[in-house]
Design an enzyme around this catalytic site. Structure first.
Site, PDB file in Angstrom:
ATOM      1  CE  LYS A 198      -3.617   2.383   2.555  1.00 20.51           C
ATOM      2  NZ  LYS A 198      -4.658   2.268   3.566  1.00 20.51           N
ATOM      3  NE  ARG A 231      -5.889   9.965   3.685  1.00 20.99           N
ATOM      4  CZ  ARG A 231      -4.609  10.055   3.336  1.00 20.99           C
ATOM      5  NH1 ARG A 231      -4.057  11.246   3.187  1.00 20.99           N
ATOM      6  NH2 ARG A 231      -3.879   8.982   3.159  1.00 20.99           N
ATOM      7  NE  ARG A 277      -3.376   7.541   6.163  1.00 28.25           N
ATOM      8  CZ  ARG A 277      -4.037   8.228   7.098  1.00 28.25           C
ATOM      9  NH1 ARG A 277      -3.403   8.715   8.144  1.00 28.25           N
ATOM     10  NH2 ARG A 277      -5.339   8.442   6.942  1.00 28.25           N
ATOM     11  CD  GLU A 336       5.706  -3.758   3.657  1.00 28.42           C
ATOM     12  OE1 GLU A 336       5.110  -4.611   4.330  1.00 28.42           O
ATOM     13  OE2 GLU A 336       6.153  -2.703   4.161  1.00 28.42           O
ATOM     14  CE  LYS A 350      -6.093   2.065  -0.604  1.00 30.46           C
ATOM     15  NZ  LYS A 350      -6.323   2.285   0.773  1.00 30.46           N
ATOM     16  CB  SER A 366     -11.295   7.690  -3.412  1.00 31.43           C
ATOM     17  OG  SER A 366     -10.073   8.110  -2.822  1.00 31.43           O
TER      18      SER A 366
HETATM   19  C1  PBG Z   1      -7.727   3.037   5.486  1.00 26.38           C
HETATM   20  C2  PBG Z   1      -8.009   3.061   4.028  1.00 26.38           C
HETATM   21  C3  PBG Z   1      -7.804   4.110   3.150  1.00 26.38           C
HETATM   22  C4  PBG Z   1      -8.262   3.668   1.916  1.00 26.38           C
HETATM   23  C5  PBG Z   1      -8.724   2.371   2.078  1.00 26.38           C
HETATM   24  N1  PBG Z   1      -8.539   2.000   3.400  1.00 26.38           N
HETATM   25  C6  PBG Z   1      -7.304   5.496   3.400  1.00 26.38           C
HETATM   26  C7  PBG Z   1      -5.877   5.714   3.712  1.00 26.38           C
HETATM   27  O1  PBG Z   1      -5.070   4.794   3.776  1.00 26.38           O
HETATM   28  O2  PBG Z   1      -5.536   6.898   3.905  1.00 26.38           O
HETATM   29  C8  PBG Z   1      -8.254   4.463   0.650  1.00 26.38           C
HETATM   30  C9  PBG Z   1      -9.249   4.001  -0.361  1.00 26.38           C
HETATM   31  C10 PBG Z   1      -9.507   4.992  -1.449  1.00 26.38           C
HETATM   32  O3  PBG Z   1      -8.861   6.033  -1.577  1.00 26.38           O
HETATM   33  O4  PBG Z   1     -10.420   4.691  -2.227  1.00 26.38           O
HETATM   34  N2  PBG Z   1      -8.926   2.972   6.243  1.00 26.38           N
END
Ligand code: PBG
Length: 325
Positions: free
Chosen positions: A197, A207, A218, A234, A249, A275
């Protein structure tokens, strides 16, 4: 003048020929639909950053789950959005927390025919928006957070999740979940690890969907977008810790990562079209800049072509519906 003898266009002449020779295709049961469920609202609320997506009420989430199952979608990923957030994210493991309630609702609605998945993290539940408990230096405290994740996973499994998906990129999170699940009688609950990720700007719309106050990066826990080799490390670690499925992801900008992981992993590989990938196409299409349905299907078949067997996408139900007609 010499004409070519080998003519690729002979295979492209009709719809039938093109379908016959297609090397990859999408299938409804490979698609997973994420759903946002907001505590304390009476009507579904549109998410402006994700045109076409809403924060569901418990009732509308049930209906969306039923529609997804009807379309043949393979899975549902549940994100609860609590009304109140706390420094330690304690709502995440509360039996009456919105994620647990929504998982229970949706699982009762779809039964065993559709896979119900819980995202294991604290970011929707912390008032600071970080993925875990904070140490004195202000960074996420890895090992203190692991214990919280194990509780969240057990709570989601108790609510009826078939699969739990740790998404916080803490070292050791898969082992912690496995131990917590086994100790709470959930030996048969599956772990889908968000293994590779990345620290991506493409989570921006998400968010807003979960009303996160977090605006930073992050980068002390999620991966640097520059790195590929690290993704393989990972994935290896998550497999050694007991991950049953692994995920990359985001998806669309990380197709090389999907390909390498698909070639090396010995379990099915998922990719999450996030997203920001969704919003980019939706918003361009709304401006008449892209042909919406063609762009959606192209983006998805590219992820399949890169080697993902399972695709998480906000278009899952819509595309599954189209594939069946
Ligand atoms: C964490 C999580 C995130 C997403 C999925 N699980 C947000 C993040 O890591 O900041 C992002 C999914 C997306 O952007 O569609 N709860």
């Amino acid at each position: 003048m010499s004409f070519p003898a080998d003519r690729p266009r002979r295979l492209r002449r009709t719809t039938g020929l093109r379908a016959l020779v297609a090397e990859h295709r999408l299938h409804p049961s490979d698609l997973v639909q994420p759903l946002f469920v907001r505590e304390g609202i009476d009507e579904p609320r549109p998410i402006p950053a994700m045109p076409g997506q809403v924060q569901h009420t418990r009732e509308s989430a049930r209906k969306a789950a039923a529609a997804a199952a009807q379309a043949g979608v393979g899975g549902l990923m549940i994100f609860g959005v609590p009304e109140r957030k706390h420094p330690d994210g304690r709502g995440a493991w509360d039996e009456r927390g919105i994620t647990q309630l929504a998982i229970g609702d949706v699982a009762a609605e779809v039964g065993d025919a559709t896979v119900v998945i819980g995202d294991v993290n604290l970011d929707e539940y912390t008032d600071h928006g970080q993925v875990g408990l904070l140490g004195d230096d202000g960074d996420v405290d890895n090992d203190a957070t692991l214990a919280a994740y194990a509780r969240v996973a057990a709570a989601q499994a108790g609510a009826g999740a078939h699969v739990v998906a740790p998404s916080g990129m803490m070292d050791g999170q898969v082992a912690a979940l496995r131990a917590g699940l086994d100790a709470s009688g959930h030996e048969r609950v599956t772990i889908l690890a968000y293994a590779a990720k990345y620290d991506s700007a493409f989570y921006g719309p998400f968010r807003t969907a979960v009303e996160s106050s977090f605006t930073g990066a992050r980068s002390t826990h999620q991966q640097d977008p520059a790195n590929l080799r690290e993704a393989l490390r990972e994935v290896r670690l998550d497999r050694e810790e007991g991950a049953d499925l692994v995920m990359v992801k985001p998806a669309g900008h990380y197709l090389d990562v999907v390909r390498r992981v698909a070639d090396t992993a010995d379990v099915p590989v998922a990719a999450y079209q996030v997203s920001g990938e969704y919003a980019a196409i939706e918003i361009a299409a709304r401006h008449g800049i892209l042909q919406r349905e063609r762009a959606i299907e192209e983006s998805l078949v590219a992820i399949r072509r890169a080697g993902a067997q399972i695709i998480l996408t906000y278009w899952a139900t819509e595309v599954a519906d189209r594939l069946r007609t």
